[in-house]
Design a protein around this motif. Sequence first.
Motif, mmCIF file in Angstrom:
data_model
loop_
_atom_site.group_PDB
_atom_site.id
_atom_site.type_symbol
_atom_site.label_atom_id
_atom_site.label_comp_id
_atom_site.label_asym_id
_atom_site.label_seq_id
_atom_site.Cartn_x
_atom_site.Cartn_y
_atom_site.Cartn_z
ATOM 1 N N TRP A 76 0.517 -1.065 0.444
ATOM 2 C CA TRP A 76 -0.023 0.330 0.258
ATOM 3 C C TRP A 76 1.182 1.217 0.087
ATOM 4 O O TRP A 76 0.630 2.420 -0.851
ATOM 5 N N ASP A 77 1.867 1.068 0.899
ATOM 6 C CA ASP A 77 3.269 2.600 0.710
ATOM 7 C C ASP A 77 3.236 3.199 -0.310
ATOM 8 O O ASP A 77 3.315 3.622 -0.940
ATOM 9 N N GLU A 78 3.667 1.956 -0.948
ATOM 10 C CA GLU A 78 4.404 2.032 -2.257
ATOM 11 C C GLU A 78 3.250 3.143 -3.289
ATOM 12 O O GLU A 78 3.035 3.772 -4.128
ATOM 13 N N LEU A 79 2.085 1.977 -3.119
ATOM 14 C CA LEU A 79 0.835 2.626 -4.293
ATOM 15 C C LEU A 79 0.309 4.065 -4.151
ATOM 16 O O LEU A 79 -0.072 4.868 -4.310
ATOM 17 N N ALA A 80 0.337 4.223 -2.455
ATOM 18 C CA ALA A 80 -0.090 5.341 -2.087
ATOM 19 C C ALA A 80 0.829 6.763 -2.404
ATOM 20 O O ALA A 80 0.284 8.008 -2.449
ATOM 21 N N PHE A 81 2.148 6.440 -2.456
ATOM 22 C CA PHE A 81 3.384 7.287 -2.570
ATOM 23 C C PHE A 81 2.923 8.716 -3.880
ATOM 24 O O PHE A 81 2.262 8.049 -4.987
ATOM 25 N N GLY A 82 2.346 9.687 -3.939
ATOM 26 C CA GLY A 82 2.231 10.830 -4.898
ATOM 27 C C GLY A 82 0.912 10.508 -4.761
ATOM 28 O O GLY A 82 0.400 11.032 -6.004
ATOM 29 N N ALA A 83 -0.093 9.903 -4.596
ATOM 30 C CA ALA A 83 -1.757 9.900 -5.162
ATOM 31 C C ALA A 83 -2.639 10.828 -4.517
ATOM 32 O O ALA A 83 -2.516 12.246 -3.835
ATOM 33 N N LEU A 84 -3.173 11.541 -5.352
ATOM 34 C CA LEU A 84 -4.129 12.770 -4.954
ATOM 35 C C LEU A 84 -5.231 12.331 -4.508
ATOM 36 O O LEU A 84 -5.699 13.372 -3.928
ATOM 37 N N GLY A 85 -5.397 11.169 -4.806
ATOM 38 C CA GLY A 85 -6.915 10.299 -4.166
ATOM 39 C C GLY A 85 -7.226 9.784 -3.800
ATOM 40 O O GLY A 85 -6.207 8.499 -4.587
ATOM 41 N N ALA A 86 -8.492 8.726 -2.663
ATOM 42 C CA ALA A 86 -8.511 7.776 -3.244
ATOM 43 C C ALA A 86 -10.066 7.268 -3.279
ATOM 44 O O ALA A 86 -10.559 8.698 -3.018
ATOM 45 N N VAL A 87 -11.114 6.391 -3.587
ATOM 46 C CA VAL A 87 -12.131 5.819 -3.911
ATOM 47 C C VAL A 87 -11.835 4.363 -2.533
ATOM 48 O O VAL A 87 -11.230 3.484 -3.551
ATOM 49 N N VAL A 88 -12.609 4.501 -1.678
ATOM 50 C CA VAL A 88 -13.063 3.982 -0.702
ATOM 51 C C VAL A 88 -14.296 3.245 -1.227
ATOM 52 O O VAL A 88 -15.243 3.865 -0.929
ATOM 53 N N LEU A 89 -14.154 1.950 -1.844
ATOM 54 C CA LEU A 89 -15.306 0.691 -2.132
ATOM 55 C C LEU A 89 -15.662 0.384 -1.381
ATOM 56 O O LEU A 89 -15.398 -0.250 -0.103
ATOM 57 N N ALA A 90 -16.933 0.167 -0.764
ATOM 58 C CA ALA A 90 -18.020 0.424 0.390
ATOM 59 C C ALA A 90 -18.776 -0.500 -0.146
ATOM 60 O O ALA A 90 -19.562 -0.803 -0.823
ATOM 61 N N ASP A 91 -18.915 -2.097 0.434
ATOM 62 C CA ASP A 91 -19.944 -3.047 0.527
ATOM 63 C C ASP A 91 -20.877 -3.567 1.579
ATOM 64 O O ASP A 91 -20.402 -3.879 2.422
ATOM 65 N N THR A 92 -21.706 -3.046 1.629
ATOM 66 C CA THR A 92 -23.185 -3.473 2.730
ATOM 67 C C THR A 92 -22.786 -4.422 3.473
ATOM 68 O O THR A 92 -23.445 -5.053 4.465
#
Length: 200
Positions: free
Chosen positions: A101-117
């Motif tokens: 995750w730390d490598e993938l998140a480096f420099g990210a503008l932002g994120a979408v968290v998908l929620a499954d109810t």
Amino acid sequence: MDSVRYDAERWGHRVPIALKILIAGGFGAGKTTLVSALSEVRPLQTEEILTGAGVDTDDISGVETKSTTTVAMDFGRITINDDLQLYLFGTPGQDRFWFLWDELAFGALGAVVLADTRRLADCFPSIDYFEQRGIPFVVGVNCFDGSQRFSLEAVRRALDLDPDVPMVLCDARDRQSGKAVLISLVEHVARQRGEPVPAG
């Protein structure tokens, strides 16, 4: 980066700005599906078949029909115009792949968290991760066929989200629905930075 852009433009090549957006969430929440629906190119996927070896580590309750899992990342691309491209990185959902995750998140503008109810608690780790690192995010409530529907306010309370975190109902299979989630994220980032919200 600026020198690379200058050299490319000097020689007649246009180099677009690339913005990274993460697509996160729990196991089976629809991350791979969303990246596939949005990407203009054939998405890069690292899907592997679930086997008996993962019985003790992969909880598939609520998503028993799921037969594959992302073991590294999904990758897709959206070209906004000649000067701007969005790179979508879908994160792996299981705990044992969190070292990526730390490598993938480096420099990210932002994120979408998908929620499954059906498995709402599965998105808590993603929310905690982005909150702790100050990465802007929105929550897309993925509306699975046959699952019980809840209001966004009910989901917000269950996730104990801050009031300023946007929430959007979505269908990860539908490109237009996915685009609405990305637009919500870009608007959220602009507001946080005190920049003008892009016109729809």
